[in-house]
Design a protein around this motif. Sequence first.
Motif, PDB file in Angstrom:
ATOM      1  N   VAL A 146      53.977  53.178  65.903  1.00 60.06           N
ATOM      2  CA  VAL A 146      52.862  53.828  65.211  1.00 60.06           C
ATOM      3  C   VAL A 146      53.467  55.033  64.503  1.00 60.06           C
ATOM      4  N   ALA A 147      53.227  55.136  63.203  1.00 57.58           N
ATOM      5  CA  ALA A 147      53.828  56.220  62.435  1.00 57.58           C
ATOM      6  C   ALA A 147      52.840  56.800  61.435  1.00 57.58           C
ATOM      7  N   LYS A 148      52.936  58.116  61.264  1.00 60.84           N
ATOM      8  CA  LYS A 148      52.241  58.796  60.182  1.00 60.84           C
ATOM      9  C   LYS A 148      53.144  58.699  58.964  1.00 60.84           C
ATOM     10  N   ARG A 149      52.523  58.474  57.809  1.00 62.68           N
ATOM     11  CA  ARG A 149      53.246  58.438  56.544  1.00 62.68           C
ATOM     12  C   ARG A 149      52.682  59.556  55.678  1.00 62.68           C
ATOM     13  N   TYR A 150      53.564  60.340  55.082  1.00 66.20           N
ATOM     14  CA  TYR A 150      53.156  61.466  54.251  1.00 66.20           C
ATOM     15  C   TYR A 150      53.607  61.242  52.821  1.00 66.20           C
ATOM     16  N   PHE A 151      52.774  61.700  51.872  1.00 63.36           N
ATOM     17  CA  PHE A 151      53.047  61.506  50.461  1.00 63.36           C
ATOM     18  C   PHE A 151      52.669  62.759  49.686  1.00 63.36           C
ATOM     19  N   VAL A 152      53.281  62.917  48.523  1.00 60.02           N
ATOM     20  CA  VAL A 152      52.869  63.934  47.564  1.00 60.02           C
ATOM     21  C   VAL A 152      51.861  63.252  46.653  1.00 60.02           C
ATOM     22  N   GLY A 153      50.609  63.677  46.715  1.00 57.75           N
ATOM     23  CA  GLY A 153      49.557  63.029  45.929  1.00 57.75           C
ATOM     24  C   GLY A 153      49.234  61.651  46.490  1.00 57.75           C
ATOM     25  N   GLU A 154      48.605  60.835  45.672  1.00 57.05           N
ATOM     26  CA  GLU A 154      48.271  59.474  46.095  1.00 57.05           C
ATOM     27  C   GLU A 154      49.558  58.682  46.297  1.00 57.05           C
ATOM     28  N   PRO A 155      49.597  57.849  47.341  1.00 54.77           N
ATOM     29  CA  PRO A 155      50.832  57.114  47.614  1.00 54.77           C
ATOM     30  C   PRO A 155      51.179  56.123  46.505  1.00 54.77           C
ATOM     31  N   VAL A 156      52.440  56.150  46.144  1.00 58.96           N
ATOM     32  CA  VAL A 156      53.008  55.153  45.244  1.00 58.96           C
ATOM     33  C   VAL A 156      53.976  54.370  46.109  1.00 58.96           C
ATOM     34  N   TRP A 157      53.527  53.256  46.604  1.00 56.05           N
ATOM     35  CA  TRP A 157      54.315  52.516  47.589  1.00 56.05           C
ATOM     36  C   TRP A 157      54.984  51.330  46.919  1.00 56.05           C
ATOM     37  N   LEU A 158      55.925  51.621  46.027  1.00 49.67           N
ATOM     38  CA  LEU A 158      56.632  50.559  45.341  1.00 49.67           C
ATOM     39  C   LEU A 158      58.091  50.544  45.781  1.00 49.67           C
ATOM     40  N   PRO A 159      58.517  49.482  46.452  1.00 48.65           N
ATOM     41  CA  PRO A 159      59.926  49.346  46.750  1.00 48.65           C
ATOM     42  C   PRO A 159      60.637  48.687  45.567  1.00 48.65           C
ATOM     43  N   TYR A 160      61.795  49.194  45.243  1.00 46.93           N
ATOM     44  CA  TYR A 160      62.629  48.595  44.192  1.00 46.93           C
ATOM     45  C   TYR A 160      63.854  48.015  44.884  1.00 46.93           C
ATOM     46  N   ASN A 161      63.913  46.697  44.929  1.00 49.57           N
ATOM     47  CA  ASN A 161      65.001  46.030  45.639  1.00 49.57           C
ATOM     48  C   ASN A 161      66.325  46.220  44.906  1.00 49.57           C
ATOM     49  N   ARG A 162      67.385  46.227  45.705  1.00 50.73           N
ATOM     50  CA  ARG A 162      68.727  46.363  45.151  1.00 50.73           C
ATOM     51  C   ARG A 162      69.068  45.123  44.358  1.00 50.73           C
ATOM     52  N   PRO A 163      69.653  45.247  43.179  1.00 54.31           N
ATOM     53  CA  PRO A 163      70.177  46.456  42.548  1.00 54.31           C
ATOM     54  C   PRO A 163      69.115  47.185  41.720  1.00 54.31           C
ATOM     55  N   ALA A 164      69.142  48.493  41.826  1.00 52.94           N
ATOM     56  CA  ALA A 164      68.254  49.347  41.039  1.00 52.94           C
ATOM     57  C   ALA A 164      69.039  50.580  40.599  1.00 52.94           C
ATOM     58  N   ASP A 165      70.313  50.376  40.299  1.00 56.66           N
ATOM     59  CA  ASP A 165      71.217  51.488  40.019  1.00 56.66           C
ATOM     60  C   ASP A 165      70.927  52.217  38.710  1.00 56.66           C
ATOM     61  N   ASP A 166      70.180  51.606  37.808  1.00 54.64           N
ATOM     62  CA  ASP A 166      69.881  52.257  36.535  1.00 54.64           C
ATOM     63  C   ASP A 166      68.645  53.159  36.595  1.00 54.64           C
ATOM     64  N   MET A 167      67.966  53.172  37.738  1.00 52.78           N
ATOM     65  CA  MET A 167      66.766  54.007  37.867  1.00 52.78           C
ATOM     66  C   MET A 167      67.153  55.486  37.947  1.00 52.78           C
ATOM     67  N   ASP A 168      66.321  56.348  37.366  1.00 52.84           N
ATOM     68  CA  ASP A 168      66.597  57.789  37.379  1.00 52.84           C
ATOM     69  C   ASP A 168      66.724  58.329  38.798  1.00 52.84           C
ATOM     70  N   CYS A 169      65.837  57.877  39.705  1.00 58.14           N
ATOM     71  CA  CYS A 169      65.889  58.396  41.081  1.00 58.14           C
ATOM     72  C   CYS A 169      67.217  58.045  41.745  1.00 58.14           C
ATOM     73  N   ARG A 170      67.783  56.896  41.432  1.00 58.90           N
ATOM     74  CA  ARG A 170      69.084  56.506  41.993  1.00 58.90           C
ATOM     75  C   ARG A 170      70.188  57.387  41.424  1.00 58.90           C
ATOM     76  N   LYS A 171      70.160  57.615  40.135  1.00 60.60           N
ATOM     77  CA  LYS A 171      71.171  58.474  39.497  1.00 60.60           C
ATOM     78  C   LYS A 171      71.096  59.902  40.056  1.00 60.60           C
ATOM     79  N   GLN A 172      69.871  60.415  40.234  1.00 59.58           N
ATOM     80  CA  GLN A 172      69.702  61.758  40.798  1.00 59.58           C
ATOM     81  C   GLN A 172      70.200  61.804  42.239  1.00 59.58           C
ATOM     82  N   TYR A 173      69.927  60.758  43.002  1.00 55.07           N
ATOM     83  CA  TYR A 173      70.409  60.690  44.379  1.00 55.07           C
ATOM     84  C   TYR A 173      71.934  60.731  44.404  1.00 55.07           C
TER      85      TYR A 173
END
Length: 183
Positions: A146-173
């Motif tokens: 059982v887990a609480k899930r926290y989000f900034v604003g409304e949840p955007v629950w989209l998983p991007y399966n590998r490979p997703a190396d061209d995404m901005d969030c991946r580059k920033q990471y």
Amino acid sequence: MVRAWFMDDSTADQRLEHHLEPPKFIEIDELFRKTGVEYFKINADSYKDDKTLSSLRKDRGYSYEDEITCSKECLPDYENKLKSFFTEHLHTDEEIRLVLDGSGYFDVRNGDNDKWIRIQVVKGDLIIIPSGIYHRFTLDTNNFIVAKRYFVGEPVWLPYNRPADDMDCRKQYLTKLENGFKV
């Protein structure tokens, strides 16, 4: 205290510990430096009054929360949900989970060599998986969390399966990883 270790390459039951032989554990501060994963211990029985959680919610702007129970009895389409949680993916937002009961594993990719690190979570563990990191989740052999899930604003629950190396969030990471996740 949370336990984390480097995983073997076995394809046996994903709910097993999957230690290397001999086991190779990783300390929480090293886990942060190598992956950006953050860990906090929270009193799960009184989490609503926990100062650490309150501070995290305020400082990071977590304004939405929900609760998920993962078990055969409670999760619709249980087998397929577990398969989707265990598919390697990333998110454009942090993934924040506070375990209120039960246990499971988050697996994250090591920044040095792309090997899996398994993080065992139990009641009271709060884990923050950074945006852009490849990861996955599975239950352990107890088959219950059982887990609480926290989000900034409304949840955007989209998983991007590998490979997703061209995404901005991946580059920033990867930039943060290169700079050692300085706080």
